[in-house]
Design a protein around this motif. Structure first.
Motif, PDB file in Angstrom:
ATOM      1  N   ASN A  20     -53.439   8.775  31.151  1.00 40.16           N
ATOM      2  CA  ASN A  20     -54.511   9.547  31.125  1.00 40.16           C
ATOM      3  C   ASN A  20     -55.677   9.099  31.492  1.00 40.16           C
ATOM      4  O   ASN A  20     -56.598   9.490  31.114  1.00 40.16           O
ATOM      5  N   GLU A  21     -55.608   7.793  31.905  1.00 43.08           N
ATOM      6  CA  GLU A  21     -56.813   7.183  32.783  1.00 43.08           C
ATOM      7  C   GLU A  21     -56.593   7.077  34.109  1.00 43.08           C
ATOM      8  O   GLU A  21     -57.328   7.306  35.113  1.00 43.08           O
ATOM      9  N   ASP A  22     -55.474   6.403  34.539  1.00 42.85           N
ATOM     10  CA  ASP A  22     -54.813   6.125  35.949  1.00 42.85           C
ATOM     11  C   ASP A  22     -54.168   7.301  36.313  1.00 42.85           C
ATOM     12  O   ASP A  22     -53.669   8.139  35.802  1.00 42.85           O
ATOM     13  N   ILE A  47     -39.575   4.297  37.584  1.00 42.28           N
ATOM     14  CA  ILE A  47     -39.401   5.534  38.450  1.00 42.28           C
ATOM     15  C   ILE A  47     -38.595   5.146  39.586  1.00 42.28           C
ATOM     16  O   ILE A  47     -38.742   4.318  40.205  1.00 42.28           O
ATOM     17  N   THR A  48     -37.782   6.237  39.900  1.00 42.78           N
ATOM     18  CA  THR A  48     -36.813   5.655  41.038  1.00 42.78           C
ATOM     19  C   THR A  48     -36.784   7.318  41.746  1.00 42.78           C
ATOM     20  O   THR A  48     -37.036   8.262  41.530  1.00 42.78           O
ATOM     21  N   PHE A  49     -36.134   7.112  43.082  1.00 42.66           N
ATOM     22  CA  PHE A  49     -36.224   8.071  43.990  1.00 42.66           C
ATOM     23  C   PHE A  49     -34.833   8.326  44.634  1.00 42.66           C
ATOM     24  O   PHE A  49     -34.176   7.560  45.004  1.00 42.66           O
ATOM     25  N   ASP A  50     -34.702   9.544  44.971  1.00 37.49           N
ATOM     26  CA  ASP A  50     -33.403   9.926  45.764  1.00 37.49           C
ATOM     27  C   ASP A  50     -33.232   9.438  46.906  1.00 37.49           C
ATOM     28  O   ASP A  50     -32.300   9.075  47.432  1.00 37.49           O
ATOM     29  N   ASN A  51     -34.218   9.359  47.762  1.00 39.30           N
ATOM     30  CA  ASN A  51     -34.386   9.068  49.013  1.00 39.30           C
ATOM     31  C   ASN A  51     -34.761   7.629  49.546  1.00 39.30           C
ATOM     32  O   ASN A  51     -34.711   7.443  50.815  1.00 39.30           O
ATOM     33  N   THR A  52     -34.725   6.773  48.464  1.00 34.60           N
ATOM     34  CA  THR A  52     -35.143   5.165  48.788  1.00 34.60           C
ATOM     35  C   THR A  52     -34.738   4.493  47.948  1.00 34.60           C
ATOM     36  O   THR A  52     -34.235   4.947  46.578  1.00 34.60           O
ATOM     37  N   SER A  53     -34.400   3.015  48.258  1.00 31.38           N
ATOM     38  CA  SER A  53     -33.836   2.257  47.117  1.00 31.38           C
ATOM     39  C   SER A  53     -35.037   1.489  46.139  1.00 31.38           C
ATOM     40  O   SER A  53     -34.678   0.802  45.407  1.00 31.38           O
ATOM     41  N   GLY A  54     -36.276   1.948  46.752  1.00 31.63           N
ATOM     42  CA  GLY A  54     -37.354   1.274  46.059  1.00 31.63           C
ATOM     43  C   GLY A  54     -37.493   2.161  44.582  1.00 31.63           C
ATOM     44  O   GLY A  54     -37.076   3.105  44.334  1.00 31.63           O
ATOM     45  N   SER A  55     -38.315   1.169  43.784  1.00 31.57           N
ATOM     46  CA  SER A  55     -38.534   1.819  42.711  1.00 31.57           C
ATOM     47  C   SER A  55     -39.939   1.296  41.860  1.00 31.57           C
ATOM     48  O   SER A  55     -40.723   0.298  42.591  1.00 31.57           O
ATOM     49  N   ILE A  56     -40.592   1.913  40.906  1.00 34.93           N
ATOM     50  CA  ILE A  56     -41.885   1.435  40.370  1.00 34.93           C
ATOM     51  C   ILE A  56     -41.384   1.253  39.005  1.00 34.93           C
ATOM     52  O   ILE A  56     -41.041   2.235  38.430  1.00 34.93           O
ATOM     53  N   LEU A  57     -42.077   0.217  38.194  1.00 35.09           N
ATOM     54  CA  LEU A  57     -42.024   0.076  36.859  1.00 35.09           C
ATOM     55  C   LEU A  57     -43.274   0.076  36.327  1.00 35.09           C
ATOM     56  O   LEU A  57     -44.047  -0.787  36.697  1.00 35.09           O
ATOM     57  N   LEU A  58     -43.418   0.996  35.258  1.00 35.40           N
ATOM     58  CA  LEU A  58     -44.864   0.890  34.677  1.00 35.40           C
ATOM     59  C   LEU A  58     -44.677   0.241  33.512  1.00 35.40           C
ATOM     60  O   LEU A  58     -44.168   0.767  32.540  1.00 35.40           O
ATOM     61  N   ALA A  59     -45.073  -1.038  33.339  1.00 40.19           N
ATOM     62  CA  ALA A  59     -44.900  -1.954  32.359  1.00 40.19           C
ATOM     63  C   ALA A  59     -45.749  -1.507  30.964  1.00 40.19           C
ATOM     64  O   ALA A  59     -46.413  -0.924  31.011  1.00 40.19           O
ATOM     65  N   GLY A  60     -45.074  -1.468  30.079  1.00 40.59           N
ATOM     66  CA  GLY A  60     -45.434  -1.022  28.771  1.00 40.59           C
ATOM     67  C   GLY A  60     -45.991   0.725  28.541  1.00 40.59           C
ATOM     68  O   GLY A  60     -46.419   0.769  27.528  1.00 40.59           O
ATOM     69  N   VAL A  61     -45.224   1.314  29.445  1.00 40.11           N
ATOM     70  CA  VAL A  61     -45.761   2.732  29.467  1.00 40.11           C
ATOM     71  C   VAL A  61     -44.476   3.541  29.065  1.00 40.11           C
ATOM     72  O   VAL A  61     -43.316   3.298  29.360  1.00 40.11           O
ATOM     73  N   ASN A  62     -44.411   4.415  27.997  1.00 36.75           N
ATOM     74  CA  ASN A  62     -43.766   5.303  27.595  1.00 36.75           C
ATOM     75  C   ASN A  62     -43.395   6.616  28.173  1.00 36.75           C
ATOM     76  O   ASN A  62     -44.414   7.156  28.663  1.00 36.75           O
ATOM     77  N   ALA A  63     -42.232   6.707  28.735  1.00 34.96           N
ATOM     78  CA  ALA A  63     -41.812   7.743  29.698  1.00 34.96           C
ATOM     79  C   ALA A  63     -42.207   9.204  29.122  1.00 34.96           C
ATOM     80  O   ALA A  63     -42.772  10.035  29.815  1.00 34.96           O
ATOM     81  N   GLN A  64     -42.264   9.271  27.737  1.00 36.62           N
ATOM     82  CA  GLN A  64     -42.453  10.813  27.317  1.00 36.62           C
ATOM     83  C   GLN A  64     -44.199  10.913  27.350  1.00 36.62           C
ATOM     84  O   GLN A  64     -44.479  12.029  27.715  1.00 36.62           O
ATOM     85  N   ASP A  65     -44.727   9.889  27.300  1.00 37.62           N
ATOM     86  CA  ASP A  65     -46.296  10.026  27.148  1.00 37.62           C
ATOM     87  C   ASP A  65     -46.531  10.067  28.863  1.00 37.62           C
ATOM     88  O   ASP A  65     -47.570  10.985  29.006  1.00 37.62           O
ATOM     89  N   MET A  67     -44.852  11.633  31.219  1.00 41.77           N
ATOM     90  CA  MET A  67     -44.390  13.092  31.417  1.00 41.77           C
ATOM     91  C   MET A  67     -45.249  14.222  30.645  1.00 41.77           C
ATOM     92  O   MET A  67     -45.645  15.126  31.214  1.00 41.77           O
ATOM     93  N   ALA A  68     -45.601  13.715  29.322  1.00 39.04           N
ATOM     94  CA  ALA A  68     -46.875  14.765  29.022  1.00 39.04           C
ATOM     95  C   ALA A  68     -48.210  14.832  29.647  1.00 39.04           C
ATOM     96  O   ALA A  68     -48.726  15.900  29.699  1.00 39.04           O
ATOM     97  N   HIS A  69     -48.499  13.696  30.421  1.00 38.04           N
ATOM     98  CA  HIS A  69     -49.775  13.727  31.307  1.00 38.04           C
ATOM     99  C   HIS A  69     -49.299  13.801  32.856  1.00 38.04           C
ATOM    100  O   HIS A  69     -50.305  13.697  33.558  1.00 38.04           O
TER     101      HIS A  69
END
Length: 86
Positions: A20-22, A47-65, A67-69
């Motif tokens: 809700n900030e970034d 966060i992963t993607f169908d079309n690439t092997s890369g990913s993003i880890l949002l450390a300390g972030v709750n997935a439900q929170d 998705m709510a934003h």
């Protein structure tokens, strides 16, 4: 705003993302959101993607929170339009 190209590789760690900030911008095509998966892990949201092997880890972030934003915190846009959001 944290920006990534949709062809990213490896695991990209973000340790200071605040829901809700970034913003997380994925540069690619207009349908990029359809190719993203969000998984809650013990370290945060992966966060992963169908079309690439890369990913993003949002450390300390709750997935439900996140998705709510998602309508304000997640931006998917063609690469050439990114400057409008930054």
């Amino acid at each position: 705003t944290f920006a990534f190209n949709n062809t990213l590789t490896g695991t990209n760690y973000i340790t200071d993302f605040n829901v809700n900030e970034d913003k997380l911008a994925i540069l690619g095509d207009d349908n990029e959101a359809q190719h993203m998966q969000f998984t809650q892990t013990s370290m945060g949201t992966m966060i992963t993607f169908d079309n690439t092997s890369g990913s993003i880890l949002l450390a300390g972030v709750n997935a439900q929170d996140l998705m709510a934003h998602s309508s304000t915190d997640l931006i998917t846009t063609p690469t050439d339009l990114f400057h409008l959001y930054s």
